[in-house]
Design a protein around this motif. Sequence first.
Motif, PDB file in Angstrom:
ATOM      1  N   ILE A 191       0.849  -1.023  -0.596  1.00 37.42           N
ATOM      2  CA  ILE A 191      -0.077  -0.124   0.079  1.00 37.42           C
ATOM      3  C   ILE A 191       0.938   1.592   0.145  1.00 37.42           C
ATOM      4  N   ALA A 192       1.812   0.920   0.936  1.00 32.07           N
ATOM      5  CA  ALA A 192       3.018   2.587   1.307  1.00 32.07           C
ATOM      6  C   ALA A 192       3.358   1.918   0.230  1.00 32.07           C
ATOM      7  N   GLY A 193       3.834   1.924  -0.506  1.00 32.57           N
ATOM      8  CA  GLY A 193       4.428   2.124  -2.345  1.00 32.57           C
ATOM      9  C   GLY A 193       3.669   2.445  -3.155  1.00 32.57           C
ATOM     10  N   ILE A 194       2.524   1.747  -3.636  1.00 28.05           N
ATOM     11  CA  ILE A 194       1.332   2.130  -4.679  1.00 28.05           C
ATOM     12  C   ILE A 194       1.433   3.294  -4.519  1.00 28.05           C
ATOM     13  N   LEU A 195       1.204   3.963  -2.779  1.00 29.15           N
ATOM     14  CA  LEU A 195       0.575   5.495  -2.995  1.00 29.15           C
ATOM     15  C   LEU A 195       1.785   6.384  -3.205  1.00 29.15           C
ATOM     16  N   THR A 196       2.326   6.040  -2.475  1.00 31.97           N
ATOM     17  CA  THR A 196       4.212   6.690  -2.555  1.00 31.97           C
ATOM     18  C   THR A 196       4.491   7.590  -4.223  1.00 31.97           C
ATOM     19  N   ILE A 197       4.672   6.085  -5.199  1.00 32.80           N
ATOM     20  CA  ILE A 197       4.851   6.395  -6.316  1.00 32.80           C
ATOM     21  C   ILE A 197       3.942   7.156  -7.038  1.00 32.80           C
ATOM     22  N   ARG A 198       2.575   6.700  -6.830  1.00 31.87           N
ATOM     23  CA  ARG A 198       1.657   7.541  -7.337  1.00 31.87           C
ATOM     24  C   ARG A 198       1.408   9.066  -7.322  1.00 31.87           C
ATOM     25  N   ASP A 199       1.606   9.537  -5.481  1.00 31.14           N
ATOM     26  CA  ASP A 199       1.712  10.633  -5.261  1.00 31.14           C
ATOM     27  C   ASP A 199       3.596  11.069  -5.674  1.00 31.14           C
ATOM     28  N   LYS A 200       4.152  11.138  -6.036  1.00 26.02           N
ATOM     29  CA  LYS A 200       5.478  11.796  -5.887  1.00 26.02           C
ATOM     30  C   LYS A 200       6.052  11.508  -7.494  1.00 26.02           C
ATOM     31  N   GLN A 201       5.050  10.863  -7.650  1.00 28.11           N
ATOM     32  CA  GLN A 201       5.666  10.698  -9.622  1.00 28.11           C
ATOM     33  C   GLN A 201       6.604   9.935  -9.490  1.00 28.11           C
ATOM     34  N   ILE A 202       6.842   8.432  -8.750  1.00 23.16           N
ATOM     35  CA  ILE A 202       8.102   8.653  -9.841  1.00 23.16           C
ATOM     36  C   ILE A 202       7.720   6.885 -10.709  1.00 23.16           C
ATOM     37  N   ASP A 203       8.447   7.330 -11.086  1.00 25.73           N
ATOM     38  CA  ASP A 203       8.255   5.795 -12.455  1.00 25.73           C
ATOM     39  C   ASP A 203       8.745   4.245 -11.567  1.00 25.73           C
ATOM     40  N   ALA A 204       8.208   3.866 -11.036  1.00 26.66           N
ATOM     41  CA  ALA A 204       8.173   2.690 -10.522  1.00 26.66           C
ATOM     42  C   ALA A 204       6.719   1.691 -10.564  1.00 26.66           C
ATOM     43  N   LYS A 205       6.973   0.397 -10.629  1.00 28.62           N
ATOM     44  CA  LYS A 205       5.922  -0.234 -10.232  1.00 28.62           C
ATOM     45  C   LYS A 205       6.008  -1.304 -10.249  1.00 28.62           C
ATOM     46  N   PRO A 206       4.919  -1.879  -8.650  1.00 29.85           N
ATOM     47  CA  PRO A 206       4.823  -3.333  -8.758  1.00 29.85           C
ATOM     48  C   PRO A 206       5.103  -4.418  -9.621  1.00 29.85           C
ATOM     49  N   VAL A 207       5.995  -5.119  -8.981  1.00 33.32           N
ATOM     50  CA  VAL A 207       6.007  -7.056 -10.043  1.00 33.32           C
ATOM     51  C   VAL A 207       5.523  -7.828  -9.063  1.00 33.32           C
ATOM     52  N   GLY A 208       4.808  -8.486  -9.491  1.00 35.45           N
ATOM     53  CA  GLY A 208       5.335 -10.166  -8.626  1.00 35.45           C
ATOM     54  C   GLY A 208       4.025 -10.185  -7.652  1.00 35.45           C
ATOM     55  N   PRO A 209       3.860 -11.184  -6.753  1.00 37.14           N
ATOM     56  CA  PRO A 209       2.677 -11.675  -5.605  1.00 37.14           C
ATOM     57  C   PRO A 209       3.503 -10.415  -5.041  1.00 37.14           C
ATOM     58  N   LEU A 210       2.712 -10.909  -3.790  1.00 33.09           N
ATOM     59  CA  LEU A 210       3.364 -10.125  -2.186  1.00 33.09           C
ATOM     60  C   LEU A 210       4.544 -11.279  -1.830  1.00 33.09           C
ATOM     61  N   LEU A 211       5.735 -11.010  -1.651  1.00 33.53           N
ATOM     62  CA  LEU A 211       5.718 -11.451  -1.278  1.00 33.53           C
ATOM     63  C   LEU A 211       6.383 -12.447   0.516  1.00 33.53           C
ATOM     64  N   TYR A 212       5.366 -12.031   0.932  1.00 37.53           N
ATOM     65  CA  TYR A 212       4.785 -12.438   1.942  1.00 37.53           C
ATOM     66  C   TYR A 212       4.105 -11.176   2.938  1.00 37.53           C
ATOM     67  N   PRO A 213       2.606 -11.638   3.544  1.00 38.51           N
ATOM     68  CA  PRO A 213       1.847 -11.033   4.442  1.00 38.51           C
ATOM     69  C   PRO A 213       1.845 -10.756   5.179  1.00 38.51           C
ATOM     70  N   GLU A 214       1.456  -8.829   6.014  1.00 40.88           N
ATOM     71  CA  GLU A 214       1.462  -8.952   6.814  1.00 40.88           C
ATOM     72  C   GLU A 214       0.648  -8.265   8.247  1.00 40.88           C
ATOM     73  N   LEU A 215       0.291  -8.258   8.702  1.00 43.21           N
ATOM     74  CA  LEU A 215      -0.634  -7.062   9.374  1.00 43.21           C
ATOM     75  C   LEU A 215       0.136  -6.841  10.613  1.00 43.21           C
TER      76      LEU A 215
END
Length: 257
Positions: A191-215
């Motif tokens: 969540i943090a990564g997706i929103l940050t690269i969107r808001d900061k207009q960073i040239d990045a993307k998420p790839v692959g499934p979650l490495l592991y879930p977290e609570l």
Amino acid sequence: MTILKRFTITACAMLIGAASFTLHAEDLDKVKQSGTLTFAMSGKYPPFNFIDESGKLQGFDVDIGDRVSAKLGAKAVPVTTAWDGIVGGLLAGKYDAIIGSLAITDDRKKAVDFTQSYYRSGAQLFVPKDSNVQSIGQLNGKTVGVTLGETYEAWLRQNMPGVHVKTYKGLPDVLIDLRNHRIEGFVTDRIAGILTIRDKQIDAKPVGPLLYPELMAIAVRKDSPKLRDAINAALDSIYKDGEYSSISKKWLGEDVR
């Protein structure tokens, strides 16, 4: 042993015990007496907690801490600290709780008590938009950035020994090195990564499934079950009255509970 020596040792033990009780007294009582709930975060983890352009500490965690404090009848006092020492600071009594997107892990449960989870996400690999990488396995021999002390660092070192791990004080520093091609990717909360690269207009993307879930949960000292239970009750309250959903949608665009 003389009577005087026994008396001296007993008196010292009583003093040490009294000092220990004062230092580690139930934190809920301390919160009630002071009228404040002090809670820590890194301040370098947007949109969960960060310093805005005006120098104000803001974010999802800040607002959750504010509402939890209100339910306890206390004033919210958020503080920032280095992430790699955040648990140590709690154990040393520098603050009452950690409300800073701290993931529940077996190792951390040995040191602190956790409340119920207040949001769920997971570890995600991010790479430059023009990268052909589709999974973490393709980065053997390459450098991947993580924030020092986060669970992602330990996971990479244990599960991906062929990856060169580079640590940073916070996500903003990671993104600078990605932009300057000093790293081939980074791992952070999805969540943090997706929103940050969107808001900061960073040239990045998420790839692959979650490495592991977290609570993620709020941490308190192990000698404070009353505070833990009171925070759990406060969380239940903000779930039911809709405050949690409003905060989540404000910062994250959806209810992430």
